[in-house]
Design a protein around this motif. Sequence first.
Motif, PDB file in Angstrom:
ATOM      1  N   PHE A 148     -68.423 -20.831   7.773  1.00  0.00           N
ATOM      2  CA  PHE A 148     -68.705 -21.756   8.316  1.00  0.00           C
ATOM      3  C   PHE A 148     -67.565 -22.660   8.801  1.00  0.00           C
ATOM      4  CE2 PHE A 148     -73.369 -21.429   7.269  1.00  0.00           C
ATOM      5  CZ  PHE A 148     -73.221 -20.128   6.510  1.00  0.00           C
ATOM      6  N   ARG A 149     -67.690 -23.959   9.288  1.00  0.00           N
ATOM      7  CA  ARG A 149     -66.657 -25.051   9.420  1.00  0.00           C
ATOM      8  C   ARG A 149     -67.270 -26.175   9.545  1.00  0.00           C
ATOM      9  NH1 ARG A 149     -64.225 -23.353  15.607  1.00  0.00           N
ATOM     10  NH2 ARG A 149     -65.890 -24.281  16.710  1.00  0.00           N
ATOM     11  N   GLN A 150     -66.279 -27.184   9.218  1.00  0.00           N
ATOM     12  CA  GLN A 150     -66.918 -28.669   9.247  1.00  0.00           C
ATOM     13  C   GLN A 150     -65.862 -29.521   9.359  1.00  0.00           C
ATOM     14  OE1 GLN A 150     -68.436 -29.971   5.497  1.00  0.00           O
ATOM     15  NE2 GLN A 150     -69.991 -31.401   6.504  1.00  0.00           N
ATOM     16  N   VAL A 151     -65.909 -30.425  10.471  1.00  0.00           N
ATOM     17  CA  VAL A 151     -65.302 -31.652  10.706  1.00  0.00           C
ATOM     18  C   VAL A 151     -65.831 -32.882  10.094  1.00  0.00           C
ATOM     19  CG1 VAL A 151     -64.419 -32.885  12.579  1.00  0.00           C
ATOM     20  CG2 VAL A 151     -64.526 -30.419  12.825  1.00  0.00           C
ATOM     21  N   PRO A 152     -64.855 -33.609   9.653  1.00  0.00           N
ATOM     22  CA  PRO A 152     -65.482 -35.058   9.087  1.00  0.00           C
ATOM     23  C   PRO A 152     -66.468 -35.763   9.825  1.00  0.00           C
ATOM     24  CG  PRO A 152     -63.098 -34.772   8.593  1.00  0.00           C
ATOM     25  CD  PRO A 152     -63.637 -33.603   9.653  1.00  0.00           C
ATOM     26  N   GLY A 153     -67.524 -36.280   9.401  1.00  0.00           N
ATOM     27  CA  GLY A 153     -68.490 -36.602  10.178  1.00  0.00           C
ATOM     28  C   GLY A 153     -69.538 -36.047  10.763  1.00  0.00           C
ATOM     29  N   LYS A 154     -69.136 -34.707  10.829  1.00  0.00           N
ATOM     30  CA  LYS A 154     -70.156 -33.658  11.518  1.00  0.00           C
ATOM     31  C   LYS A 154     -70.797 -32.720  10.522  1.00  0.00           C
ATOM     32  CE  LYS A 154     -68.152 -33.827  16.001  1.00  0.00           C
ATOM     33  NZ  LYS A 154     -67.866 -32.891  17.333  1.00  0.00           N
ATOM     34  N   GLU A 155     -71.955 -32.340  10.796  1.00  0.00           N
ATOM     35  CA  GLU A 155     -72.604 -31.163  10.061  1.00  0.00           C
ATOM     36  C   GLU A 155     -71.679 -29.863   9.904  1.00  0.00           C
ATOM     37  OE1 GLU A 155     -77.229 -32.490  10.542  1.00  0.00           O
ATOM     38  OE2 GLU A 155     -76.624 -30.347  10.912  1.00  0.00           O
ATOM     39  N   ARG A 156     -71.922 -29.240   9.003  1.00  0.00           N
ATOM     40  CA  ARG A 156     -71.256 -27.795   8.713  1.00  0.00           C
ATOM     41  C   ARG A 156     -71.907 -26.892   9.746  1.00  0.00           C
ATOM     42  NH1 ARG A 156     -70.019 -26.328   2.793  1.00  0.00           N
ATOM     43  NH2 ARG A 156     -72.126 -26.705   2.898  1.00  0.00           N
TER      44      ARG A 156
ATOM     45  N   ILE B 138     -70.425 -20.157  12.071  1.00  0.00           N
ATOM     46  CA  ILE B 138     -69.660 -19.738  13.354  1.00  0.00           C
ATOM     47  C   ILE B 138     -69.848 -18.119  13.163  1.00  0.00           C
ATOM     48  CG2 ILE B 138     -68.225 -21.930  13.533  1.00  0.00           C
ATOM     49  CD1 ILE B 138     -65.749 -20.183  12.217  1.00  0.00           C
ATOM     50  N   SER B 139     -70.123 -17.620  12.098  1.00  0.00           N
ATOM     51  CA  SER B 139     -69.870 -16.140  12.036  1.00  0.00           C
ATOM     52  C   SER B 139     -70.582 -15.680  10.972  1.00  0.00           C
ATOM     53  CB  SER B 139     -68.505 -15.608  12.306  1.00  0.00           C
ATOM     54  OG  SER B 139     -68.659 -14.111  12.752  1.00  0.00           O
ATOM     55  N   CYS B 140     -71.012 -14.242  10.982  1.00  0.00           N
ATOM     56  CA  CYS B 140     -71.839 -13.799   9.944  1.00  0.00           C
ATOM     57  C   CYS B 140     -71.655 -12.201   9.958  1.00  0.00           C
ATOM     58  CB  CYS B 140     -73.483 -14.196   9.595  1.00  0.00           C
ATOM     59  SG  CYS B 140     -74.137 -13.513   8.658  1.00  0.00           S
ATOM     60  N   ILE B 141     -71.373 -11.437   8.822  1.00  0.00           N
ATOM     61  CA  ILE B 141     -71.371 -10.260   8.894  1.00  0.00           C
ATOM     62  C   ILE B 141     -72.416  -9.735   7.662  1.00  0.00           C
ATOM     63  CG2 ILE B 141     -69.507 -10.068   7.446  1.00  0.00           C
ATOM     64  CD1 ILE B 141     -68.690  -7.484   8.811  1.00  0.00           C
ATOM     65  N   SER B 142     -73.291  -8.635   8.174  1.00  0.00           N
ATOM     66  CA  SER B 142     -74.295  -8.279   7.187  1.00  0.00           C
ATOM     67  C   SER B 142     -73.601  -7.669   5.976  1.00  0.00           C
ATOM     68  CB  SER B 142     -75.162  -7.339   7.860  1.00  0.00           C
ATOM     69  OG  SER B 142     -74.528  -6.321   8.296  1.00  0.00           O
ATOM     70  N   SER B 143     -74.362  -7.299   4.733  1.00  0.00           N
ATOM     71  CA  SER B 143     -73.943  -6.834   3.749  1.00  0.00           C
ATOM     72  C   SER B 143     -72.875  -5.552   3.789  1.00  0.00           C
ATOM     73  CB  SER B 143     -74.892  -6.398   2.682  1.00  0.00           C
ATOM     74  OG  SER B 143     -75.718  -5.535   3.088  1.00  0.00           O
TER      75      SER B 143
ATOM     76  N   ALA C 136     -60.749 -27.627  11.610  1.00  0.00           N
ATOM     77  CA  ALA C 136     -62.017 -27.938  10.567  1.00  0.00           C
ATOM     78  C   ALA C 136     -61.439 -27.495   9.340  1.00  0.00           C
ATOM     79  CB  ALA C 136     -63.105 -27.164  11.188  1.00  0.00           C
ATOM     80  N   VAL C 137     -62.337 -27.845   8.342  1.00  0.00           N
ATOM     81  CA  VAL C 137     -62.238 -27.075   6.980  1.00  0.00           C
ATOM     82  C   VAL C 137     -63.123 -25.842   6.994  1.00  0.00           C
ATOM     83  CG1 VAL C 137     -62.654 -27.055   4.716  1.00  0.00           C
ATOM     84  CG2 VAL C 137     -61.680 -29.120   5.630  1.00  0.00           C
TER      85      VAL C 137
ATOM     86  N   ALA D  23     -77.232 -19.242   2.620  1.00  0.00           N
ATOM     87  CA  ALA D  23     -76.075 -18.891   1.739  1.00  0.00           C
ATOM     88  C   ALA D  23     -76.322 -19.659   0.503  1.00  0.00           C
ATOM     89  CB  ALA D  23     -74.756 -19.127   2.634  1.00  0.00           C
ATOM     90  N   VAL D  24     -76.009 -19.440  -0.601  1.00  0.00           N
ATOM     91  CA  VAL D  24     -76.045 -20.179  -2.035  1.00  0.00           C
ATOM     92  C   VAL D  24     -74.615 -19.905  -2.720  1.00  0.00           C
ATOM     93  CG1 VAL D  24     -78.321 -19.468  -2.031  1.00  0.00           C
ATOM     94  CG2 VAL D  24     -76.844 -17.783  -3.183  1.00  0.00           C
ATOM     95  N   HIS D  25     -73.890 -19.204  -2.198  1.00  0.00           N
ATOM     96  CA  HIS D  25     -72.647 -19.128  -2.948  1.00  0.00           C
ATOM     97  C   HIS D  25     -71.296 -19.460  -1.895  1.00  0.00           C
ATOM     98  CE1 HIS D  25     -74.550 -16.921  -6.275  1.00  0.00           C
ATOM     99  NE2 HIS D  25     -74.830 -16.055  -5.298  1.00  0.00           N
ATOM    100  N   TRP D  26     -70.888 -20.537  -2.190  1.00  0.00           N
ATOM    101  CA  TRP D  26     -69.764 -21.232  -1.372  1.00  0.00           C
ATOM    102  C   TRP D  26     -68.447 -21.041  -2.056  1.00  0.00           C
ATOM    103  CZ3 TRP D  26     -71.048 -22.823   3.659  1.00  0.00           C
ATOM    104  CH2 TRP D  26     -72.404 -22.770   3.877  1.00  0.00           C
ATOM    105  N   GLY D  27     -67.270 -21.030  -1.193  1.00  0.00           N
ATOM    106  CA  GLY D  27     -65.896 -21.213  -1.510  1.00  0.00           C
ATOM    107  C   GLY D  27     -65.498 -22.601  -1.459  1.00  0.00           C
ATOM    108  N   GLN D  28     -64.228 -22.874  -1.637  1.00  0.00           N
ATOM    109  CA  GLN D  28     -63.978 -24.328  -1.697  1.00  0.00           C
ATOM    110  C   GLN D  28     -63.301 -24.620  -0.362  1.00  0.00           C
ATOM    111  OE1 GLN D  28     -62.021 -21.708  -2.598  1.00  0.00           O
ATOM    112  NE2 GLN D  28     -60.011 -22.219  -1.510  1.00  0.00           N
ATOM    113  N   GLY D  29     -63.220 -23.945   0.624  1.00  0.00           N
ATOM    114  CA  GLY D  29     -62.804 -24.195   1.818  1.00  0.00           C
ATOM    115  C   GLY D  29     -61.267 -24.134   2.102  1.00  0.00           C
ATOM    116  N   THR D  30     -60.804 -23.955   3.443  1.00  0.00           N
ATOM    117  CA  THR D  30     -59.386 -23.967   3.788  1.00  0.00           C
ATOM    118  C   THR D  30     -59.211 -24.547   4.899  1.00  0.00           C
ATOM    119  OG1 THR D  30     -57.630 -22.337   4.184  1.00  0.00           O
ATOM    120  CG2 THR D  30     -59.607 -21.700   4.816  1.00  0.00           C
ATOM    121  N   GLN D  31     -58.351 -25.461   5.016  1.00  0.00           N
ATOM    122  CA  GLN D  31     -57.785 -26.232   6.274  1.00  0.00           C
ATOM    123  C   GLN D  31     -57.452 -25.370   7.352  1.00  0.00           C
ATOM    124  OE1 GLN D  31     -58.726 -29.535   6.944  1.00  0.00           O
ATOM    125  NE2 GLN D  31     -58.145 -29.213   9.105  1.00  0.00           N
ATOM    126  N   VAL D  32     -57.731 -25.547   8.510  1.00  0.00           N
ATOM    127  CA  VAL D  32     -57.262 -25.019   9.915  1.00  0.00           C
ATOM    128  C   VAL D  32     -57.065 -26.060  10.653  1.00  0.00           C
ATOM    129  CG1 VAL D  32     -57.404 -23.552  11.725  1.00  0.00           C
ATOM    130  CG2 VAL D  32     -58.248 -22.625   9.473  1.00  0.00           C
TER     131      VAL D  32
END
Length: 121
Positions: free
Chosen positions: A37-45, A48-53, A92-93, A108-117
């Motif tokens: 997922f990605r998020q820009v300040p002021g916008k909703e997260r 962008i992509s998903c992979i099955s288990s 985005a983050v 999704a219920v488990h989230w990382g802390q994010g990384t800035q791109v």
Amino acid sequence: QLQLVESGGGLVQPGGSLRLSCAASRSTLNVYAIGWFRQVPGKERERISCISSRGGMTTYEDSVKGRFTISRDNAKNTVFLQMNSLKPEDTAVYYCAGDPFTSTCSQAVHWGQGTQVTVSL
């Protein structure tokens, strides 16, 4: 509790590439669909992509289709997002997240802390 840690973000010029990694704390990563997922300040997260288990199904949001590739190595408890032909609007983050319920990362219920791109000259 599944803990996820993203890495690989940074500053890149337009047209460049980055590879994000999402490392999991548990060896049971293969029961989770993992999404980026990605998020820009002021916008909703946005998802962008998903992979099955087990990696058999992948989905992409239209704006990244053909440029980004998601993959996973369950033996290494890691999911990757290869990002090519980066554009300034990709800035985005970026977060990875685990979904134990669906194959589409819609719960999704488990989230990382994010990384800035940041994509800029």
